[in-house]
Design a protein around this motif. Structure first.
Motif, PDB file in Angstrom:
ATOM      1  N   THR A  44       0.679  -1.468  -0.099  1.00 55.61           N
ATOM      2  CA  THR A  44      -0.002   0.002  -0.048  1.00 55.61           C
ATOM      3  C   THR A  44       0.800   1.271  -0.105  1.00 55.61           C
ATOM      4  OG1 THR A  44      -0.149  -0.143   2.262  1.00 55.61           O
ATOM      5  CG2 THR A  44      -1.817  -1.130   1.032  1.00 55.61           C
ATOM      6  N   ALA A  45       1.966   1.176  -0.043  1.00 58.41           N
ATOM      7  CA  ALA A  45       3.132   2.440   0.076  1.00 58.41           C
ATOM      8  C   ALA A  45       3.784   2.681  -1.231  1.00 58.41           C
ATOM      9  CB  ALA A  45       4.113   1.764   1.022  1.00 58.41           C
ATOM     10  N   GLY A  46       2.919   2.599  -2.324  1.00 57.44           N
ATOM     11  CA  GLY A  46       3.302   2.884  -3.530  1.00 57.44           C
ATOM     12  C   GLY A  46       2.945   4.340  -3.896  1.00 57.44           C
ATOM     13  N   TRP A  71      11.703  -3.308 -13.388  1.00 54.84           N
ATOM     14  CA  TRP A  71      11.233  -1.797 -13.838  1.00 54.84           C
ATOM     15  C   TRP A  71      12.093  -0.779 -12.808  1.00 54.84           C
ATOM     16  CZ3 TRP A  71       9.692  -4.815 -17.367  1.00 54.84           C
ATOM     17  CH2 TRP A  71       8.769  -5.503 -17.307  1.00 54.84           C
ATOM     18  N   ILE A  72      13.438  -0.770 -12.838  1.00 53.38           N
ATOM     19  CA  ILE A  72      14.322   0.060 -12.112  1.00 53.38           C
ATOM     20  C   ILE A  72      15.067   0.796 -12.978  1.00 53.38           C
ATOM     21  CG2 ILE A  72      15.921   0.547 -10.365  1.00 53.38           C
ATOM     22  CD1 ILE A  72      14.820  -2.227  -9.315  1.00 53.38           C
ATOM     23  N   HIS A  73      15.071   2.132 -13.242  1.00 54.50           N
ATOM     24  CA  HIS A  73      15.632   2.920 -14.268  1.00 54.50           C
ATOM     25  C   HIS A  73      16.191   4.251 -13.586  1.00 54.50           C
ATOM     26  CE1 HIS A  73      12.748   1.629 -17.672  1.00 54.50           C
ATOM     27  NE2 HIS A  73      13.365   0.471 -17.045  1.00 54.50           N
ATOM     28  N   CYS A  74      17.371   4.460 -13.556  1.00 53.25           N
ATOM     29  CA  CYS A  74      18.384   5.505 -13.538  1.00 53.25           C
ATOM     30  C   CYS A  74      18.917   6.150 -14.521  1.00 53.25           C
ATOM     31  CB  CYS A  74      19.543   4.929 -12.270  1.00 53.25           C
ATOM     32  SG  CYS A  74      19.065   4.099 -11.105  1.00 53.25           S
ATOM     33  N   SER A 125       5.829   2.197  -8.325  1.00 53.42           N
ATOM     34  CA  SER A 125       5.973   3.603  -8.800  1.00 53.42           C
ATOM     35  C   SER A 125       6.243   4.539  -7.709  1.00 53.42           C
ATOM     36  CB  SER A 125       4.393   4.077  -9.126  1.00 53.42           C
ATOM     37  OG  SER A 125       4.455   5.417  -9.904  1.00 53.42           O
ATOM     38  N   ILE A 126       7.967   4.540  -7.334  1.00 54.50           N
ATOM     39  CA  ILE A 126       8.535   5.288  -6.496  1.00 54.50           C
ATOM     40  C   ILE A 126       9.513   6.313  -7.338  1.00 54.50           C
ATOM     41  CG2 ILE A 126      10.069   5.674  -4.459  1.00 54.50           C
ATOM     42  CD1 ILE A 126       7.659   4.415  -3.889  1.00 54.50           C
ATOM     43  N   LEU A 157      10.675   1.756  -9.927  1.00 57.84           N
ATOM     44  CA  LEU A 157      11.552   2.682  -9.309  1.00 57.84           C
ATOM     45  C   LEU A 157      12.403   3.493 -10.282  1.00 57.84           C
ATOM     46  CD1 LEU A 157      12.932   3.986  -6.589  1.00 57.84           C
ATOM     47  CD2 LEU A 157      14.596   1.981  -6.710  1.00 57.84           C
ATOM     48  N   ILE A 158      11.995   4.987 -10.291  1.00 61.93           N
ATOM     49  CA  ILE A 158      12.692   5.826 -11.312  1.00 61.93           C
ATOM     50  C   ILE A 158      13.494   6.872 -10.615  1.00 61.93           C
ATOM     51  CG2 ILE A 158      12.056   7.496 -13.281  1.00 61.93           C
ATOM     52  CD1 ILE A 158       9.761   5.833 -13.504  1.00 61.93           C
ATOM     53  N   ILE A 159      14.719   6.877 -10.681  1.00 60.93           N
ATOM     54  CA  ILE A 159      15.824   8.063 -10.367  1.00 60.93           C
ATOM     55  C   ILE A 159      16.355   8.751 -11.305  1.00 60.93           C
ATOM     56  CG2 ILE A 159      17.594   8.255  -8.757  1.00 60.93           C
ATOM     57  CD1 ILE A 159      17.130   5.384  -7.832  1.00 60.93           C
TER      58      ILE A 159
END
Length: 362
Positions: free
Chosen positions: A178-180, A261-264, A210-211, A238-240
């Protein structure tokens, strides 16, 4: 005939207004301390919420109990330092905001080794936290978080986080599905201290998704007792971007859905302090992950990128590698669809000449 009239001085007695429409002035409410006054002001608002102006509470303030943001209220904090051994603010209603005047002006200070500084309860949406400094002052190692979020769609912006002499614990914790849907922007973490991690995303069931993190400025002289950014089981997107970041670990410690789906993009990752001048760590430790993409800069480590056996679709491109003791990239047997392209392998294998491959494939 004309009559002359004289009038004495007009005396106005100062008034302390508690409220004007949907605004409550916390300094005018009765309470044993600043947080009690803020709580009383929130309680006096209608259920539809409003604004609690606590900017009249200035200087050193202590808080014995947690302030529950139990209505869609905006709490305005002034030039003050709020010190407590309990959680300072707990979001229990959707649409609440905690707004300071900026780092080094509005300070939240914890003296607890276990209490989180700010919490957001499950089912609560749209919390907004901005323009604060958060400090840790503990006498021993700490396990609490700066922010422990179980609710969603939150925003944290313009926050400086300052640690003390001991392990300062955790910074941002997202440990349930629930912490998105959170956004972090312009977060500053000075160095010379120890933390457990900057961010942990993890969901025992479902996904925490979707962080978004932008404009992070995290010192490269911080010791991370676990890792800087931990994308663990259930992490989904997670998008940075445009950020100076600590080392990243992608893992599946709960043996559920591996992070994905982790993109930096335009990230500057360094791993210096954990190993000191001996550079014993890995900047990107991709143990288990699907679709990890990185562009930018990687420096000061034993290994730049370690692609693990359970990694799928890793793409490292347009990245410069500098001051890497051993391999710039290692790819373990079992990893699939790894792409290493368009990079500058500037200084790899500096520990010993002619010993380490720049890219080592298992």
């Amino acid at each position: 005939s004309a009559f002359a009239q004289t009038q004495g001085p007009i005396i106005v007695t100062p008034q302390r207004f508690q409220n004007v429409n949907a605004v409550r002035y916390a300094s005018a409410f009765i309470g044993t301390d600043a947080c009690a006054k803020i709580g009383a002001a929130i309680a006096d608002l209608p259920s539809t919420g409003g604004t609690v102006d606590a900017r009249g509470l200035e200087g050193a303030q202590t808080c014995a109990a947690t302030v529950n943001l139990s209505k869609p209220v905006t709490v305005l904090l002034g030039v003050a330092t709020y010190t407590s051994s309990v959680t300072l603010f707990n979001f229990t209603a959707t649409g609440a905001s905690l707004v300071g005047l900026g780092p080094n002006k509005t300070v939240l200070k914890t003296t607890s080794t276990t209490a989180d500084v700010i919490t957001v309860e499950s089912g609560v949406s749209l919390p907004h936290i901005t323009d604060l400094e958060i400090q840790v002052a503990v006498a021993s190692a700490r396990t609490g978080s700066i922010l422990n979020a179980s609710g969603d769609q939150g925003t944290v912006r313009n926050v400086r986080i300052v640690g003390g002499a001991n392990n300062n614990g955790k910074i941002f914790s997202h440990l349930v599905s629930t912490a998105g849907n959170w956004s972090y922007e312009n977060i500053l973490v000075p160095g010379g201290v120890t933390w457990t991690y900057l961010l942990l995303t993890q969901a025992p069931s479902g996904t925490v998704g979707s962080i978004h993190m932008n404009a992070l400025r995290v010192s490269n002289v911080i010791t991370w007792s676990d890792s800087g950014i931990l994308a663990d089981t259930g992490t989904d997107t997670l998008i940075i971007a445009i950020s100076e970041i600590p080392r990243i670990t992608a893992r599946n410690s709960l043996a559920g859905q591996a992070p994905q789906w982790i993109h930096c993009k335009n990230c500057f990752g360094e791993g210096t302090t954990d190993g000191g001048v001996t550079l014993t760590n890995t900047v990107l430790d991709l143990q288990a992950v699907r679709d990890f993409r990185y562009t930018g800069y990687i420096a000061s480590a034993q290994v730049g990128v370690a692609v693990g056996a359970n990694a799928l679709d890793v793409d490292i491109h347009n990245t410069e590698f500098v001051a890497i003791n051993r391999q710039c990239v290692t790819i373990a047997a079992g990893a699939a669809n790894t792409k290493i392209a368009g990079n500058t392998l500037d200084t790899c294998g500096i520990e010993t000449n002619n010993t380490y491959d720049s890219i080592l494939v298992g």
